[in-house]
Design a protein around this motif. Structure first.
Motif, short mmCIF file in Angstrom:
data_model
loop_
_atom_site.label_atom_id
_atom_site.label_comp_id
_atom_site.label_asym_id
_atom_site.label_seq_id
_atom_site.Cartn_x
_atom_site.Cartn_y
_atom_site.Cartn_z
N GLU A 1 -28.18 -10.44 -29.03
CA GLU A 1 -28.68 -11.55 -28.92
C GLU A 1 -26.84 -12.30 -29.52
O GLU A 1 -26.07 -11.70 -29.97
N PRO A 2 -26.84 -13.37 -29.37
CA PRO A 2 -24.99 -13.92 -30.14
C PRO A 2 -24.94 -13.88 -31.75
O PRO A 2 -25.75 -12.96 -32.49
N PRO A 3 -23.92 -13.45 -31.74
CA PRO A 3 -22.92 -13.05 -33.03
C PRO A 3 -23.42 -13.66 -34.02
O PRO A 3 -22.67 -14.97 -34.01
N ARG B 1 -21.49 -6.32 -39.27
CA ARG B 1 -21.57 -5.12 -38.08
C ARG B 1 -22.38 -4.85 -37.41
O ARG B 1 -22.88 -4.51 -35.92
N SER B 2 -23.78 -5.26 -38.04
CA SER B 2 -25.16 -5.18 -37.32
C SER B 2 -24.85 -6.26 -36.18
O SER B 2 -25.52 -6.38 -35.00
N ALA B 3 -23.95 -7.80 -36.76
CA ALA B 3 -24.74 -9.13 -35.37
C ALA B 3 -23.63 -8.44 -34.59
O ALA B 3 -23.41 -8.40 -32.94
N ALA B 4 -22.02 -7.42 -35.13
CA ALA B 4 -21.29 -7.91 -33.99
C ALA B 4 -21.68 -6.24 -32.24
O ALA B 4 -21.30 -6.51 -31.55
N GLN B 5 -22.35 -5.83 -33.30
CA GLN B 5 -23.08 -3.95 -32.99
C GLN B 5 -24.31 -5.07 -31.76
O GLN B 5 -24.58 -4.68 -30.52
N MET B 6 -24.75 -5.83 -32.45
CA MET B 6 -26.27 -6.80 -31.66
C MET B 6 -24.90 -7.14 -29.97
O MET B 6 -25.93 -7.59 -29.02
N LYS B 7 -24.34 -7.77 -30.34
CA LYS B 7 -23.83 -9.08 -29.25
C LYS B 7 -22.72 -7.80 -28.32
O LYS B 7 -22.82 -8.24 -27.15
N GLU C 1 -22.63 -8.19 -47.03
CA GLU C 1 -22.25 -9.27 -45.89
C GLU C 1 -21.22 -8.48 -45.52
O GLU C 1 -21.28 -8.00 -42.81
N TRP C 2 -20.17 -7.70 -45.28
CA TRP C 2 -19.86 -6.47 -44.68
C TRP C 2 -20.76 -5.76 -43.43
O TRP C 2 -20.97 -5.65 -42.44
#
Length: 252
Positions: free
Chosen positions: A249-251, A238-244, A233-234
């Motif tokens: 893409e949206p986080p 982190r990957s979602a934040a980097q993509m944002k 999950e961490w």
């Protein structure tokens, strides 16, 4: 605030993810690749006379070239270990697995090995810890069982070794791996009011095991699987934040 003072349950996505996993495949087959020649040369330079072994793609034990270390081999009696010094050999294999794992953080096992070599290879405090593990003593009690006897051995490595020896360090709860990033996931979901804590604290590790076991019991899953979700999950966040940040893409 300790987890025992809180009434919180694992999030639904944690339960769903854990239930979808095969514990044997997810946990015991957790694998890292290792260049045995390079790594063993490094260990020899540090003054250690026990070399690492791994498995080739077909599962055969090999002593040279590129190989693989799987978590199911990080146990006493593994055929990878040096029978002349099995405890020290297990320590080195666990250190390598942590050092090379792409999703594990916060550990510095090679620093420990280098430091012990620089001070004359005095591994007595580490060997004492290994003896306690083999004896099955509850090493979480720092005053009685020398949790801090080897201060350069970080909690990540201690926890992996206690898991390897199938220890139950507190109230008969089985030892589980500890990763700071996984701990941050627990904190985000309400484990601690104050996210700062002594990283080597035996008491904090006890609390961590209680929360992990509570979440696993609530989800009716293996606590080792729940620990892996915390780390997973961490990295997902982190990957979602980097993509944002990149605008991909949206986080979340």
């Amino acid at each position: 605030m300790a987890s025992s003072d809180l009434d919180f349950n694992p999030p639904d996505d944690a339960v769903q993810w854990c239930l979808a996993q095969d514990p044997a495949l997810l946990v015991l087959d957790d694998t890292v690749a290792i260049d045995l020649d390079e790594y063993n040369d490094l260990l020899a330079a540090f003054g250690h006379d026990t070399a690492l072994r791994g498995r080739d793609a077909d599962g055969r034990v090999v002593a040279r070239g590129t190989a693989y270390l799987q978590r199911h081999d990080l146990i006493p009696g593994s055929e990878l270990l040096d029978l002349a010094r099995p405890d020290r050999s297990l320590l080195l294999h666990c250190s390598a697995w942590l050092d090379l794992h792409p999703h594990r953080s916060g550990s510095r096992p090679l620093t420990l090995l280098e430091q012990t070599a620089e001070c004359g290879s005095d591994m007595r405090p580490v060997d004492h810890f290994l003896q306690l593990c083999r004896a099955g003593l509850p090493v979480a009690d720092a005053r009685r069982y020398d949790w801090t006897a080897a201060p350069d051995m970080e909690l990540e490595l201690r926890a992996l070794l206690m898991w390897a020896y199938r220890m139950k360090p507190i109230n008969f709860l089985p030892a589980q791996l500890f990763d700071r990033r996984g701990a941050y996931t627990l904190i985000r979901h309400g484990w601690l009011d104050d996210p700062s804590w002594p990283a080597s604290s035996a008491r904090r590790y006890d609390e961590y095991l209680h929360v992990l076991e509570m979440w696993a019991a609530t989800a009716d899953v293996d606590s080792a699987v729940m620990e892996m979700w915390l780390v997973h999950e961490w990295h997902r966040r982190r990957s979602a934040a980097q993509m944002k940040y990149r605008g991909d893409e949206p986080p979340f």
